[in-house]
Design a protein around this motif. Structure first.
Motif, PDB file in Angstrom:
ATOM      1  N   ARG A   1       0.805  -1.216   0.000  1.00 42.23           N
ATOM      2  CA  ARG A   1       0.000   0.000   0.000  1.00 42.23           C
ATOM      3  C   ARG A   1       0.841   1.271   0.000  1.00 42.23           C
TER       4      ARG A   1
ATOM      5  N   SER B   1       0.321   1.650   8.867  1.00 48.34           N
ATOM      6  CA  SER B   1      -0.799   0.786   9.244  1.00 48.34           C
ATOM      7  C   SER B   1      -1.649   0.359   8.062  1.00 48.34           C
ATOM      8  N   MET B   2      -1.505   1.047   6.917  1.00 47.34           N
ATOM      9  CA  MET B   2      -2.232   0.614   5.720  1.00 47.34           C
ATOM     10  C   MET B   2      -1.852  -0.801   5.310  1.00 47.34           C
ATOM     11  N   GLU B   3      -0.684  -1.283   5.774  1.00 49.19           N
ATOM     12  CA  GLU B   3      -0.269  -2.640   5.418  1.00 49.19           C
ATOM     13  C   GLU B   3      -1.007  -3.704   6.219  1.00 49.19           C
ATOM     14  N   LEU B   4      -1.885  -3.303   7.131  1.00 46.06           N
ATOM     15  CA  LEU B   4      -2.783  -4.287   7.739  1.00 46.06           C
ATOM     16  C   LEU B   4      -3.588  -4.999   6.657  1.00 46.06           C
ATOM     17  N   GLU B   5      -3.983  -4.233   5.645  1.00 43.40           N
ATOM     18  CA  GLU B   5      -4.725  -4.862   4.539  1.00 43.40           C
ATOM     19  C   GLU B   5      -3.869  -5.916   3.863  1.00 43.40           C
ATOM     20  N   THR B   6      -2.576  -5.627   3.679  1.00 40.74           N
ATOM     21  CA  THR B   6      -1.668  -6.599   3.074  1.00 40.74           C
ATOM     22  C   THR B   6      -1.567  -7.849   3.948  1.00 40.74           C
TER      23      THR B   6
ATOM     24  N   VAL C   1      -3.787  -8.971   6.076  1.00 39.05           N
ATOM     25  CA  VAL C   1      -5.052  -9.698   6.016  1.00 39.05           C
ATOM     26  C   VAL C   1      -5.166 -10.459   4.697  1.00 39.05           C
ATOM     27  N   ARG C   2      -4.801  -9.812   3.599  1.00 49.33           N
ATOM     28  CA  ARG C   2      -4.873 -10.455   2.282  1.00 49.33           C
ATOM     29  C   ARG C   2      -3.989 -11.695   2.222  1.00 49.33           C
TER      30      ARG C   2
ATOM     31  N   TYR D   1     -10.278   0.151  14.326  1.00 48.58           N
ATOM     32  CA  TYR D   1      -9.431   0.373  13.151  1.00 48.58           C
ATOM     33  C   TYR D   1      -8.961  -0.964  12.582  1.00 48.58           C
TER      34      TYR D   1
ATOM     35  N   PHE E   1     -10.096  -3.366   8.809  1.00 54.88           N
ATOM     36  CA  PHE E   1      -9.234  -3.999   7.804  1.00 54.88           C
ATOM     37  C   PHE E   1      -9.488  -5.498   7.688  1.00 54.88           C
TER      38      PHE E   1
END
Length: 559
Positions: free
Chosen positions: A55, A454-459, A461-462, A504, A508
């Motif tokens: 991200r 913290s946007m890499e939480l999506e990574t 999770v993916r 938060y 995600f």
């Protein structure tokens, strides 16, 4: 029979780039595509290499850095031109100063457009040259293999670091010719010269207060066995930089004075100030500034694969340059008897041991809420066993953890001290998990550093990464705050607002936890550790004792 060499033809330069990456043993690339680099992403679909979209480009370099530090083989980032490259710089600078091998490939405008005012045109080689070991633009398609291969050689050999390759769009898109180069093995170094090793052995025999100072390279897996043998035979006290965490085993732990870094007020610093001989193994001044620990009263020995980077406070008397493990093995064979500690050295080590025991016995009794840092460290020590990898961000918590949380496995703990970069821990954790998906990874940050990546939480999770991220929450850039308070007696620009980190994390798709009382700390951490997949725990922290970190802190003042 003809001995003529046949040059392979490629439909696109990008295909050749990808084949060269495969030849280097690359398993995955981290990055974000864009028009100037998308042909390489397209070619990756026909390869064995896994594409991991991230991200933010800096986080691609952080993830690649974790792969590099743990495996010794360069992790790879792949980004587009312009801001894709400029976003990468912090991650590449961090990898270079931390000694993590990383190769990044960045898109660039067509060669014919370099002198035009076109969008996303930057002189990226000039940008990356000061913060990498190697920065080169591919000048023509027949140079692809050579440039990429040399990037890996630069990143992985000597003291590892980062390397950058600029790939113009026309070279990636157009046909190419050339052969793939095999991945080279690192050159086999021998031990340092016997005569010089003998000299150092004599220096050790004559010293009253010798000390080992371990740096990053000492903690490489190929050096650990030889290091442990030297510690066992010599009984010489040892301290380490943050980057060498885990290099000392439990058998020698009674003579380990802990890690040194940032403020020079630790037991390790006291041993270094007492020393008449300091033997630096795999150490670079970027890990801990020599002016902080070198009094000028001790003789210095530098043991490494590279000559010392000399400065006024680091001018070794002897340099043992060569393969570190072979040199340490030979030095150990010259040690005739174990060191008998002087009373002053014994006092320092006994006090350090007592401090550890005090924290172990009484740390859990700290009952205030928000929670004292030592209570959190004590609780973390229980979950960070030898099968867990720990990644640590930058902030006040970083000092508490570096001083009071112990590990006995080399490269078990990743700490930034070269650039002291905020936001590294979560992407490091993702990279570490990818290297060994069967091993739980715990990452820790402050609330300030967490929101930088913290946007890499999506990574996470993916990917289904089995990562627990712990946030120490105080609504401030507190490490800056304690230094501002000491220097100016007031604060500037360090406070920010609260975030519901449980909500938060759940937004995600991660599992979110929030510690609501001191009694909830340990059971909440255990529940979070038992979660399969990404989880986040928010822990309110009471940093009121932070000013003590800047002095000669004795835990009796707290516990």
């Amino acid at each position: 029979m003809s001995n003529e060499n046949h040059t392979q033809q490629w439909a696109h330069g990008a295909d050749m780039v990808v084949k060269q990456l495969e030849a280097q043993g690359v398993k995955q690339v981290f990055g974000i595509p864009g028009a100037k680099i998308d042909k390489v992403f397209d070619s990756l679909l026909d390869s064995s290499i896994k594409i991991i979209p991230v991200r933010h480009e800096a986080n691609a370099a952080f993830m690649a850095g974790a792969v590099g530090r743990i495996t010794g083989k360069a992790g790879v980032a792949l980004v587009t031109s312009g801001p894709g490259c400029s976003n990468l710089i912090t991650g590449m600078a961090t990898a270079n100063s931390e000694g993590d091998p990383v190769v990044a490939l960045g898109g660039a405008v067509k060669r014919a457009d370099k002198a035009k005012l076109v969008h996303q045109s930057m002189d990226t080689v000039a940008m990356f040259s000061p913060v990498t070991k190697y920065a080169v633009e591919v000048p023509s398609s027949d140079a692809i293999a050579e440039v990429v291969s040399n990037a890996f050689r630069a990143a992985e050999q000597g003291r590892p670091g980062s390397a950058f390759v600029s790939l113009p769009q026309d070279i990636a898109d157009q046909p190419a010719s050339g052969n793939i180069l095999p991945a080279g093995s690192p050159p086999a170094l021998g031990a340092a010269p016997d005569a010089m090793i003998n000299d150092v052995a004599k220096m050790i025999a004559a010293a009253e207060n010798p000390v080992f100072l371990l740096g990053l390279m000492a903690s490489r897996q190929e050096n650990i066995e030889a290091l442990h043998l030297l510690l066992e035979k010599s009984h010489i006290p040892v301290t380490s930089t943050y980057q060498a965490a885990g290099a000392v085993n439990q058998q020698h732990f009674s003579r380990f004075a802990g890690r040194v870094g940032l403020f020079n007020n630790q037991a390790g610093d006291r041993l270094l100030h007492l020393a008449d001989l300091v033997i630096c193994i795999g150490y670079s001044p970027v890990e801990y500034e020599p002016a902080m620990w070198n009094t000028g009263n001790a003789r210095l020995v530098h043991i490494d694969v590279l000559p010392a980077y000399e400065e006024r406070n680091y001018i070794p008397d002897v340099e043992l340059i060569g393969d570190i493990a072979s040199t340490l093995d030979k030095l150990a064979s010259k040690i005739e008897k174990p060191l008998i500690l002087t009373p002053r050295a014994s006092e320092i080590l006994i006090d350090r041991c007592n401090q550890r025991d005090l924290l172990n016995r009484k740390g859990a009794q700290l009952s205030q809420f928000a929670i004292h840092p030592l209570r959190i460290v004590r609780a973390m020590q229980d979950i960070v066993n030898s099968d867990v990898t720990l990644t640590v961000d930058m902030g006040s918590f970083h000092i508490w953890i570096a001083r009071y949380l112990y590990s006995f496995r080399a490269r078990q703990m990743m700490i930034s001290n070269g650039q002291q970069t905020m936001g590294v821990s979560l992407p490091w954790a993702i990279g570490a998990w990818l290297v060994n998906p069967g091993r739980k990874v715990v990452s820790v940050s402050g609330d300030g550093g967490f929101l930088q990546s913290s946007m890499e939480l999506e990574t996470a999770v993916r990917l289904g990464a089995n990562v627990l991220h712990i946030i120490w929450v105080d609504n401030a850039y507190n490490m800056v705050a304690i230094q501002e308070e000491k220097k100016y007696q007031r604060l500037s620009g360090v406070n920010f607002g609260p975030v519901d980190f449980k909500a938060y994390a759940e937004a995600f798709g991660a599992k979110g936890f929030a510690v609501g009382s001191t009694a909830e700390l340990e059971p909440t951490l255990r529940a979070a550790m038992d979660t399969e997949g990404p989880a986040v725990v928010a822990i309110p922290v009471d940093y009121s004792d932070n000013p003590l970190l800047m002095g000669q802190l004795n835990l009796n003042q707290i516990l």
